[in-house]
Motif scaffolding. Sequence first.
Motif, PDB file in Angstrom:
ATOM      1  N   TYR A 202       3.705   5.299   4.542  1.00 52.00           N
ATOM      2  CA  TYR A 202       4.325   6.578   4.870  1.00 52.00           C
ATOM      3  C   TYR A 202       5.385   6.832   3.809  1.00 52.00           C
ATOM      4  O   TYR A 202       6.300   6.033   3.638  1.00 52.00           O
ATOM      5  CB  TYR A 202       4.937   6.532   6.272  1.00 52.00           C
ATOM      6  CG  TYR A 202       3.892   6.288   7.336  1.00 52.00           C
ATOM      7  CD1 TYR A 202       3.210   7.353   7.913  1.00 52.00           C
ATOM      8  CD2 TYR A 202       3.568   4.994   7.739  1.00 52.00           C
ATOM      9  CE1 TYR A 202       2.231   7.134   8.875  1.00 52.00           C
ATOM     10  CE2 TYR A 202       2.595   4.766   8.700  1.00 52.00           C
ATOM     11  CZ  TYR A 202       1.936   5.839   9.263  1.00 52.00           C
ATOM     12  OH  TYR A 202       0.964   5.624  10.203  1.00 52.00           O
TER      13      TYR A 202
ATOM     14  N   GLU B 279       4.238  12.228   3.716  1.00 50.61           N
ATOM     15  CA  GLU B 279       2.795  12.076   3.540  1.00 50.61           C
ATOM     16  C   GLU B 279       2.437  10.634   3.875  1.00 50.61           C
ATOM     17  O   GLU B 279       3.291   9.760   3.909  1.00 50.61           O
ATOM     18  CB  GLU B 279       2.385  12.395   2.094  1.00 50.61           C
ATOM     19  CG  GLU B 279       2.637  13.834   1.699  1.00 50.61           C
ATOM     20  CD  GLU B 279       1.891  14.243   0.438  1.00 50.61           C
ATOM     21  OE1 GLU B 279       0.820  13.678   0.161  1.00 50.61           O
ATOM     22  OE2 GLU B 279       2.403  15.129  -0.266  1.00 50.61           O
ATOM     23  N   TYR B 280       1.152  10.385   4.119  1.00 52.65           N
ATOM     24  CA  TYR B 280       0.704   9.016   4.361  1.00 52.65           C
ATOM     25  C   TYR B 280      -0.618   8.768   3.662  1.00 52.65           C
ATOM     26  O   TYR B 280      -1.419   9.676   3.462  1.00 52.65           O
ATOM     27  CB  TYR B 280       0.618   8.708   5.862  1.00 52.65           C
ATOM     28  CG  TYR B 280      -0.380   9.542   6.625  1.00 52.65           C
ATOM     29  CD1 TYR B 280      -1.668   9.063   6.864  1.00 52.65           C
ATOM     30  CD2 TYR B 280      -0.034  10.788   7.116  1.00 52.65           C
ATOM     31  CE1 TYR B 280      -2.580   9.821   7.575  1.00 52.65           C
ATOM     32  CE2 TYR B 280      -0.937  11.548   7.827  1.00 52.65           C
ATOM     33  CZ  TYR B 280      -2.213  11.062   8.053  1.00 52.65           C
ATOM     34  OH  TYR B 280      -3.115  11.819   8.752  1.00 52.65           O
TER      35      TYR B 280
ATOM     36  N   TYR C 192      -1.450   2.320   6.845  1.00 57.92           N
ATOM     37  CA  TYR C 192      -0.900   3.407   6.041  1.00 57.92           C
ATOM     38  C   TYR C 192       0.458   3.102   5.432  1.00 57.92           C
ATOM     39  O   TYR C 192       1.270   2.377   6.000  1.00 57.92           O
ATOM     40  CB  TYR C 192      -0.754   4.672   6.896  1.00 57.92           C
ATOM     41  CG  TYR C 192      -2.056   5.210   7.404  1.00 57.92           C
ATOM     42  CD1 TYR C 192      -2.900   5.934   6.565  1.00 57.92           C
ATOM     43  CD2 TYR C 192      -2.456   4.986   8.721  1.00 57.92           C
ATOM     44  CE1 TYR C 192      -4.105   6.432   7.028  1.00 57.92           C
ATOM     45  CE2 TYR C 192      -3.665   5.482   9.188  1.00 57.92           C
ATOM     46  CZ  TYR C 192      -4.483   6.198   8.345  1.00 57.92           C
ATOM     47  OH  TYR C 192      -5.678   6.684   8.798  1.00 57.92           O
TER      48      TYR C 192
END
Length: 182
Positions: free
Chosen positions: A18, A26-27, A16
């Motif tokens: 970030y 949010e990711y 992910y």
Amino acid sequence: MKDYLICNINSIDDNYLYVEYQNRGEYFLYLTKDNYTNEQNIKLYIVDHNTEFETAEIAFKSRDERNLFKELVKIKTVGLKTTFYLLNNFSFEEFILMIEQYDIDKLAKLKGIGAYTAKLIIEELQKHFFKNKITQKKEKIITSLVKLGFSYKTIMRNIVKVDNTLSVDEITKIVMEQIGNE
């Protein structure tokens, strides 16, 4: 639905990105080949991928690559993992060239991508990117010419340009002449 975000990347792990966007964290899943760093004011093209089995938001550096992703995941037998695998192994330009040239062999060389899946991917993306649809009539000609020993790639490169309204004999004659002139 979001087209893109302009955000700050705070951290990155194996799966992910970030980010901070509008004072919220949010990711997103991302393509590992993109080699992100902790960048400020970066534009990320977003896709929401939702199926009955999985939900994910994915970030891409380019709109073209994001749109290619959206077309790939529509193809039966091609899921999220396969699409990530494909896009991490080829640039957008390489992928489009493979589609344009019907290069099934190059695609099928990837581990886990067989000839059937490679053919399916290329034929489906041909329809989308190049508006080439193979009719049942042309499919019969292709099958016959492959059985005679002609390369699928060579046949496809030539048959897509032939008018679908012609008879089987006329299409075959034109394709054979074009192959002979290569």
